[in-house]
Motif scaffolding. Structure first.
Motif, mmCIF file in Angstrom:
data_model
loop_
_atom_site.group_PDB
_atom_site.id
_atom_site.type_symbol
_atom_site.label_atom_id
_atom_site.label_comp_id
_atom_site.label_asym_id
_atom_site.label_seq_id
_atom_site.Cartn_x
_atom_site.Cartn_y
_atom_site.Cartn_z
ATOM 1 N N SER A 15 0.866 -1.183 0.000
ATOM 2 C CA SER A 15 0.000 0.000 0.000
ATOM 3 C C SER A 15 0.903 1.234 0.000
ATOM 4 C CB SER A 15 -0.874 -0.022 1.260
ATOM 5 O OG SER A 15 -1.193 1.287 1.662
ATOM 6 N N THR A 16 0.626 2.197 -0.872
ATOM 7 C CA THR A 16 1.460 3.408 -0.909
ATOM 8 C C THR A 16 1.321 4.176 0.403
ATOM 9 O OG1 THR A 16 -0.299 4.632 -2.025
ATOM 10 C CG2 THR A 16 1.420 3.676 -3.425
ATOM 11 N N ASN A 17 0.148 4.080 1.051
ATOM 12 C CA ASN A 17 -0.009 4.755 2.340
ATOM 13 C C ASN A 17 0.955 4.189 3.377
ATOM 14 O OD1 ASN A 17 -2.043 6.450 1.474
ATOM 15 N ND2 ASN A 17 -3.321 6.095 3.269
ATOM 16 N N GLN A 69 -1.112 -2.123 -6.283
ATOM 17 C CA GLN A 69 -1.023 -2.364 -4.839
ATOM 18 C C GLN A 69 -1.599 -3.754 -4.543
ATOM 19 O OE1 GLN A 69 -1.672 1.666 -2.470
ATOM 20 N NE2 GLN A 69 -3.476 1.186 -3.638
ATOM 21 N N ARG A 101 -2.373 -4.739 -1.313
ATOM 22 C CA ARG A 101 -3.425 -4.599 -0.305
ATOM 23 C C ARG A 101 -3.766 -3.119 -0.128
ATOM 24 N NH1 ARG A 101 1.294 -6.430 1.981
ATOM 25 N NH2 ARG A 101 2.200 -4.647 3.025
ATOM 26 N N LYS A 120 -5.583 0.100 0.658
ATOM 27 C CA LYS A 120 -6.483 0.290 1.797
ATOM 28 C C LYS A 120 -7.554 1.320 1.480
ATOM 29 C CE LYS A 120 -3.322 1.369 4.934
ATOM 30 N NZ LYS A 120 -2.797 1.625 6.270
ATOM 31 N N ARG A 167 -11.330 3.263 3.031
ATOM 32 C CA ARG A 167 -11.878 3.780 4.290
ATOM 33 C C ARG A 167 -12.550 2.672 5.090
ATOM 34 N NH1 ARG A 167 -15.881 7.352 5.498
ATOM 35 N NH2 ARG A 167 -17.144 6.579 3.788
ATOM 36 N N TRP A 176 -9.091 -1.530 -1.351
ATOM 37 C CA TRP A 176 -9.150 -0.667 -2.543
ATOM 38 C C TRP A 176 -8.553 -1.432 -3.719
ATOM 39 C CZ3 TRP A 176 -11.754 3.591 -3.677
ATOM 40 C CH2 TRP A 176 -11.406 4.320 -4.808
ATOM 41 N N GLY A 212 -3.673 9.777 1.113
ATOM 42 C CA GLY A 212 -3.700 8.625 0.201
ATOM 43 C C GLY A 212 -4.794 8.841 -0.836
ATOM 44 N N GLY A 222 -6.593 7.564 -4.430
ATOM 45 C CA GLY A 222 -6.768 6.543 -5.461
ATOM 46 C C GLY A 222 -7.750 7.061 -6.500
HETATM 47 C C1 BTN Z 1 -11.818 4.977 0.021
HETATM 48 O O1 BTN Z 1 -12.586 5.619 -0.694
HETATM 49 O O2 BTN Z 1 -12.221 4.003 0.680
HETATM 50 C C2 BTN Z 1 -10.385 5.402 0.105
HETATM 51 C C3 BTN Z 1 -9.522 4.754 -0.922
HETATM 52 C C4 BTN Z 1 -8.090 5.231 -0.900
HETATM 53 C C5 BTN Z 1 -7.203 4.460 -1.847
HETATM 54 C C6 BTN Z 1 -5.824 5.033 -1.940
HETATM 55 S S1 BTN Z 1 -4.891 4.323 -3.257
HETATM 56 C C7 BTN Z 1 -3.458 5.093 -2.678
HETATM 57 C C8 BTN Z 1 -3.464 5.010 -1.177
HETATM 58 N N1 BTN Z 1 -2.899 3.762 -0.725
HETATM 59 C C9 BTN Z 1 -3.800 2.981 -0.136
HETATM 60 O O3 BTN Z 1 -3.562 1.851 0.349
HETATM 61 N N2 BTN Z 1 -4.993 3.579 -0.109
HETATM 62 C C10 BTN Z 1 -4.933 4.896 -0.719
#
Ligand code: BTN
Length: 337
Positions: free
Chosen positions: A105-107, A129, A131, A133, A135, A140, A221, A223
Motif C-alpha cells: 500500500s502506498t499509504n 497495490q 493490499r 487500503k 476507508r 481498494w 492517500g 486513489g
Molecule cells: C476509500 O474511498 O475508501 C479510500 C480509498 C483510498 C485508496 C488510496 S490508493 C493510494 C493510497 N494507498 C492505499 O492503500 N490507499 C490509498
C-alpha cells in the motif's frame, strides 16, 4: 528489459539520463547528434551512447539514425520520476518522488518514509497495490498500469483535531485535477469520495501520526480510477464505481493526470498555509452534492436520518435531525434519500 523502477529513474537530482531526455523534449521529434549531446553534457560520445542504450533498456523507444544522431520516439507509459518531472510545475509537492512497480500500500510506504523523516512533499506512487487500503478497513482494488495510487507526506503545524481539513483539501485537489484533464465536474460525497454521474471515481484515505497537541505528519492517500475497464471492477462493490475512461469514452494519459493532481495539491496547500482553511472549505461546499438534502448516515450498526447542512472546522458533517437538533457526524457512509 531492465526495470526503470529499480533505478528510480529521474529522481535524486537531474541525472545524465534526465538531461538527455530534457534535450530530446526541448524540440519534440527532433534528431540530436551524438556530438551535440556530448558537447552540451560535457561527456564522451561513448558515454552518451551508453546512456541512450540504458534508456532504451528501460522502455524508451529511441531511434539511432546513422551519421545523424538520435530521436526520441516514445516514452514508456509508466509513472516513473523522469516522466512525471518532465513539465511538472510544483514547488513543494513532488520534491521527492518514490515510484515502484508494485507495493502493498502506498499509504503504508509513505507512513514508513515519514517516520524516517522524509521531507514534506514526498510522494509515493505505485503501478499496483497488493493490499490497497480503503476507508473503514475496506479494500481498494488496485490493478496494475491503469489507475493512480499515490500517497503524499505533509507536515503542517496544526492541532490533530484540524487534520480532517487536509482531507477536504486533498479531495478538492483531486476534483480540480479531474476537471483539468477531462473537463468533467465531479461532485464530492462526504467525507472524501468523488463521483461522476453518481458513481465513485476516486477515494481518499488520509492517515496521521500525532501527539496530543501536535501533528507529526499526515499521509494523503489518493486513489483515482483512470483507465480501468468495467470488467476490472470487483463484482461485489457496495456502491457503483466508474473510471475517467468509462465516463469520457477515451483513455486518459496517467502522466498528465498525476502532474495535474500534484500541481493542484501544491497550489491548494500553499493557499491553506497562507490563508487557512476558509478557501478550501468554500470550494468543498461548492462541489458537494447533497447539502440541503435528506440523508441517511450509517456507521457500523448505527443510523442517523436528517438534512445535511454543512461541515464544521473539524470535518464533521452537520445533520439537522427531525426534532430540530443538530448532530455532528464524524464517520460513516452517506446515502441521499
Ligand atoms: C476509500 O474511498 O475508501 C479510500 C480509498 C483510498 C485508496 C488510496 S490508493 C493510494 C493510497 N494507498 C492505499 O492503500 N490507499 C490509498
Amino acid at each position: 528489459m531492465k526495470d526503470p523502477f529499480t533505478r528510480n529513474l529521474g529522481d535524486g537530482g537531474r541525472t545524465l539520463d534526465q538531461k538527455i531526455l530534457d534535450i530530446f523534449r526541448q524540440d519534440k521529434g527532433r534528431i540530436v547528434s551524438g556530438e551535440d549531446l556530448s558537447g552540451v553534457l560535457q561527456v564522451s560520445r561513448t558515454a552518451v551512447w551508453k546512456h541512450i542504450k540504458s534508456l532504451m533498456e528501460v522502455g524508451y523507444r529511441i531511434e539511432a539514425i546513422p551519421s545523424r544522431g538520435y530521436r526520441l520516439l516514445e516514452a514508456p507509459d509508466l509513472l516513473i520520476p523522469a516522466e512525471i518531472r518532465a513539465g511538472l510545475n510544483s514547488d513543494r509537492i513532488g520534491r521527492r518522488l518514490v515510484c515502484c512497480r508494485e507495493t502493498g500500500s502506498t499509504n503504508e510506504d509513505a507512513f514508513r518514509l515519514a517516520e524516517e523523516e522524509a521531507e514534506e512533499g514526498t510522494v509515493v506512487i505505485a503501478e499496483a497495490q497488493r493490499r490497497g487500503k480503503g476507508r473503514l478497513g475496506r479494500h481498494w482494488e488496485s490493478p496494475a498500469g491503469v489507475n493512480l495510487y499515490c500517497s503524499v507526506i505533509l507536515r503542517p503545524h496544526i492541532l490533530p483535531a484540524k487534520a480532517a481539513q487536509l482531507t477536504f483539501l486533498s479531495v478538492v485537489a483531486a476534483a480540480r485535477a479531474i476537471e483539468t484533464i477531462t473537463s468533467l465536474r465531479p461532485s464530492i460525497k462526504w467525507p472524501n469520495d468523488l463521483l461522476l454521474n453518481g458513481k465513485k471515481v476516486a477515494g481518499l484515505l488520509n492517515e496521521m501520526s500525532a501527539e496530543t497537541e501536535k501533528v507529526n505528519f499526515i499521509v494523503l492517500g489518493i486513489g483515482v480510477n483512470i483507465n480501468m475497464e468495467l470488467a476490472q471492477f470487483p463484482k461485489d462493490l457496495r456502491h457503483p464505481a466508474t473510471s475517467l475512461f468509462l465516463e469520457t469514452g477515451r483513455p486518459v494519459c496517467r502522466l498528465d493526470f498525476v502532474r495535474a493532481l500534484l500541481e493542484a495539491l501544491d497550489t491548494l496547500y500553499d493557499t491553506y498555509l497562507q490563508n487557512g482553511y476558509g478557501p478550501v472549505r468554500e470550494e468543498w461546499l461548492e462541489r458537494c452534492n447533497f447539502l440541503g438534502e435528506k440523508v441517511r448516515i450509517t456507521f457500523q450498526k448505527n443510523e442517523i436520518n436528517g438534512v445535511a447542512t454543512g461541515i464544521d472546522e473539524e470535518g464533521a458533517l452537520l445533520v439537522k435531525l427531525p426534532d430540530g437538533g443538530v448532530e455532528r457526524v464524524l464517520a460513516g457512509d452517506v446515502t441521499i434519500l
